[in-house]
Design a protein around this motif. Structure first.
Motif, PDB file in Angstrom:
ATOM      1  N   VAL A  40       0.916  -1.285  -0.083  1.00  0.00           N
ATOM      2  CA  VAL A  40      -0.189  -0.188  -0.147  1.00  0.00           C
ATOM      3  C   VAL A  40       0.735   1.264   0.022  1.00  0.00           C
ATOM      4  O   VAL A  40       0.349   2.382  -0.014  1.00  0.00           O
ATOM      5  N   ALA A  41       2.130   1.043   0.065  1.00  0.00           N
ATOM      6  CA  ALA A  41       2.978   2.293   0.159  1.00  0.00           C
ATOM      7  C   ALA A  41       4.362   1.596  -0.083  1.00  0.00           C
ATOM      8  O   ALA A  41       4.703   0.466   0.018  1.00  0.00           O
ATOM      9  N   GLY A  42       5.431   2.751  -0.589  1.00  0.00           N
ATOM     10  CA  GLY A  42       6.729   2.620  -0.599  1.00  0.00           C
ATOM     11  C   GLY A  42       7.704   3.781  -0.149  1.00  0.00           C
ATOM     12  O   GLY A  42       7.212   4.708  -0.041  1.00  0.00           O
ATOM     13  N   ALA A  43       8.793   3.248  -0.046  1.00  0.00           N
ATOM     14  CA  ALA A  43       9.964   4.272   0.170  1.00  0.00           C
ATOM     15  C   ALA A  43      11.167   4.000  -0.527  1.00  0.00           C
ATOM     16  O   ALA A  43      11.625   2.658  -0.387  1.00  0.00           O
ATOM     17  N   THR A  44      11.804   5.002  -0.909  1.00  0.00           N
ATOM     18  CA  THR A  44      13.106   4.815  -1.529  1.00  0.00           C
ATOM     19  C   THR A  44      13.913   6.106  -1.723  1.00  0.00           C
ATOM     20  O   THR A  44      13.512   6.993  -1.735  1.00  0.00           O
ATOM     21  N   ARG A  45      15.352   5.751  -1.507  1.00  0.00           N
ATOM     22  CA  ARG A  45      16.184   7.222  -1.757  1.00  0.00           C
ATOM     23  C   ARG A  45      15.927   7.754  -2.970  1.00  0.00           C
ATOM     24  O   ARG A  45      16.385   9.186  -2.972  1.00  0.00           O
ATOM     25  N   THR A  46      15.623   7.135  -4.105  1.00  0.00           N
ATOM     26  CA  THR A  46      15.504   7.846  -5.396  1.00  0.00           C
ATOM     27  C   THR A  46      14.221   7.547  -5.932  1.00  0.00           C
ATOM     28  O   THR A  46      14.115   6.732  -6.817  1.00  0.00           O
ATOM     29  N   PRO A  47      13.250   8.224  -5.336  1.00  0.00           N
ATOM     30  CA  PRO A  47      11.842   8.260  -5.865  1.00  0.00           C
ATOM     31  C   PRO A  47      11.639   8.333  -7.383  1.00  0.00           C
ATOM     32  O   PRO A  47      10.750   7.841  -7.718  1.00  0.00           O
ATOM     33  N   GLU A  48      12.564   9.295  -7.720  1.00  0.00           N
ATOM     34  CA  GLU A  48      12.313   9.646  -9.214  1.00  0.00           C
ATOM     35  C   GLU A  48      12.280   8.467 -10.277  1.00  0.00           C
ATOM     36  O   GLU A  48      11.881   8.173 -11.103  1.00  0.00           O
ATOM     37  N   LYS A  49      13.309   7.467  -9.621  1.00  0.00           N
ATOM     38  CA  LYS A  49      13.603   6.102 -10.347  1.00  0.00           C
ATOM     39  C   LYS A  49      12.456   5.175 -10.213  1.00  0.00           C
ATOM     40  O   LYS A  49      12.310   4.291 -11.144  1.00  0.00           O
ATOM     41  N   ALA A  50      11.729   5.122  -9.379  1.00  0.00           N
ATOM     42  CA  ALA A  50      10.736   4.046  -9.219  1.00  0.00           C
ATOM     43  C   ALA A  50       9.174   4.527  -9.152  1.00  0.00           C
ATOM     44  O   ALA A  50       8.507   3.896  -8.782  1.00  0.00           O
ATOM     45  N   GLN A  51       8.897   6.032  -9.447  1.00  0.00           N
ATOM     46  CA  GLN A  51       7.710   6.329  -9.532  1.00  0.00           C
ATOM     47  C   GLN A  51       6.865   5.773 -10.542  1.00  0.00           C
ATOM     48  O   GLN A  51       5.763   5.567 -10.179  1.00  0.00           O
ATOM     49  N   GLY A  52       7.409   5.498 -11.795  1.00  0.00           N
ATOM     50  CA  GLY A  52       6.500   4.769 -12.640  1.00  0.00           C
ATOM     51  C   GLY A  52       6.056   3.248 -12.360  1.00  0.00           C
ATOM     52  O   GLY A  52       4.981   3.044 -12.420  1.00  0.00           O
ATOM     53  N   PHE A  53       7.206   2.614 -11.625  1.00  0.00           N
ATOM     54  CA  PHE A  53       6.754   1.133 -11.042  1.00  0.00           C
ATOM     55  C   PHE A  53       5.675   1.481  -9.968  1.00  0.00           C
ATOM     56  O   PHE A  53       4.658   0.570  -9.933  1.00  0.00           O
ATOM     57  N   ALA A  54       5.753   2.458  -9.230  1.00  0.00           N
ATOM     58  CA  ALA A  54       4.815   2.707  -8.124  1.00  0.00           C
ATOM     59  C   ALA A  54       3.410   2.761  -8.614  1.00  0.00           C
ATOM     60  O   ALA A  54       2.429   2.535  -8.075  1.00  0.00           O
ATOM     61  N   ASP A  55       3.484   3.661  -9.641  1.00  0.00           N
ATOM     62  CA  ASP A  55       2.044   4.067 -10.114  1.00  0.00           C
ATOM     63  C   ASP A  55       1.463   2.819 -10.782  1.00  0.00           C
ATOM     64  O   ASP A  55       0.388   2.685 -10.765  1.00  0.00           O
ATOM     65  N   LYS A  56       2.316   2.107 -11.302  1.00  0.00           N
ATOM     66  CA  LYS A  56       1.780   0.712 -11.944  1.00  0.00           C
ATOM     67  C   LYS A  56       1.183  -0.125 -11.106  1.00  0.00           C
ATOM     68  O   LYS A  56       0.242  -0.781 -11.459  1.00  0.00           O
ATOM     69  N   HIS A  57       1.949  -0.241  -9.920  1.00  0.00           N
ATOM     70  CA  HIS A  57       1.296  -1.140  -8.934  1.00  0.00           C
ATOM     71  C   HIS A  57       0.381  -0.646  -7.680  1.00  0.00           C
ATOM     72  O   HIS A  57       0.202  -1.138  -6.925  1.00  0.00           O
ATOM     73  N   GLY A  58       0.193   0.915  -8.130  1.00  0.00           N
ATOM     74  CA  GLY A  58      -1.015   1.394  -7.339  1.00  0.00           C
ATOM     75  C   GLY A  58      -0.790   1.904  -5.804  1.00  0.00           C
ATOM     76  O   GLY A  58      -1.727   1.452  -5.016  1.00  0.00           O
ATOM     77  N   PHE A  59       0.582   2.183  -5.673  1.00  0.00           N
ATOM     78  CA  PHE A  59       0.501   2.806  -4.186  1.00  0.00           C
ATOM     79  C   PHE A  59       1.602   3.893  -4.164  1.00  0.00           C
ATOM     80  O   PHE A  59       2.300   4.137  -5.383  1.00  0.00           O
TER      81      PHE A  59
END
Length: 254
Positions: A40-59
């Motif tokens: 339901v959520a995520g955290a990373t030191r480089t969110p700009e690299k993972a934003q597309g993945f998070a959007d795809k998986h809905g969190f």
């Protein structure tokens, strides 16, 4: 009560911490496929690299771990972060009353591992480590054979874990850091062999290791072996193209 009910089952509401290749693999393996856990959520030191993945998986994605710990809608955290972060992150999660699944190794020093375990026990949260080999059918069958006597007395075990991992990470990647891999190839991958042997035989009385760079001239040691007085596991990350995992056991029927 942890999670929310879905068709009379409890669904764990988890947050992924660390969204490199392995963190993304953990999410993709269950998101939308499991009725036991949902990210339901995520955290990373480089969110700009993972934003597309998070959007795809809905969190939603955060740039600070502390934001996840402060969220009452999160039941548990899944840590796919550098090895040296694990103990501190586990302790923080326990104090926030979040259950924890961490990738191995648990910690890089015994005192830190003990502190992490103690924090979880004191705060009554579950701590799990990613030793998934224990659930492999072949290993479970060997365990059963030892338990019911079909294999007899366990005399010897040896293992080998080879793969091209050393080629995947360039000089600047954290996995090439000797600080993150003080036991060379045994730190992140060879621990699977050790845990499998502990699963089958119990505690190891004594151990020693030898480690070297055999493939690349930088980064952590890519070839590591750890003979011991009763077990002979070996680990190598230097195979040029293919992966291989093998655990052999020898028993004697009385």
């Amino acid at each position: 009560m942890v999670g929310r009910r879905r068709r009379e089952r409890i669904v764990i509401r988890a947050a992924i911490v660390g969204l490199g290749s392995w963190g993304q693999n953990l999410v993709a393996s269950v998101q939308g496929k499991s009725d036991a856990i949902r990210f339901v959520a995520g955290a990373t030191r480089t969110p700009e690299k993972a934003q597309g993945f998070a959007d795809k998986h809905g969190f939603p994605l955060h740039d600070r771990y502390e934001k996840l710990l402060a969220d009452p809608a999160i039941d548990a955290v899944v840590l796919a972060t550098p090895h040296s972060f694990h103990a501190e992150q586990i302790i923080a999660a326990a104090k926030a009353h979040k259950h924890v699944f961490t990738e191995k190794p648990l910690a890089l020093a015994l005192r830190d591992a003990r502190a992490a375990v103690r924090a979880c026990a004191e705060n009554k949260v579950t701590l799990a480590i990613g030793y998934n080999w224990r659930f492999q059918p072949a290993l479970m069958e060997i365990k059963s054979m030892l338990g019911d006597g079909r294999l007899g007395k366990l005399l010897h075990m040896e293992g080998n874990f080879c793969g091209p991992s050393v080629y995947r990470f360039e000089r600047e990647h954290w996995r090439q850091s000797r600080e993150e891999g003080p036991a060379g190839g045994m730190t992140g991958r060879g621990v699977h062999l050790v845990d499998a042997m502990l699963f089958l035989s119990g505690r190891i009385e004594s151990a020693y290791a030898q480690s070297s760079r055999s493939v690349r001239d930088f980064g952590l040691d890519d070839t590591t072996s750890m003979p011991s007085s009763t077990l002979t596991p070996g680990n190598s990350k230097s195979a040029p193209s293919t992966g291989r995992i093998r655990i052999c056991t020898a028993g004697r029927r009385s």
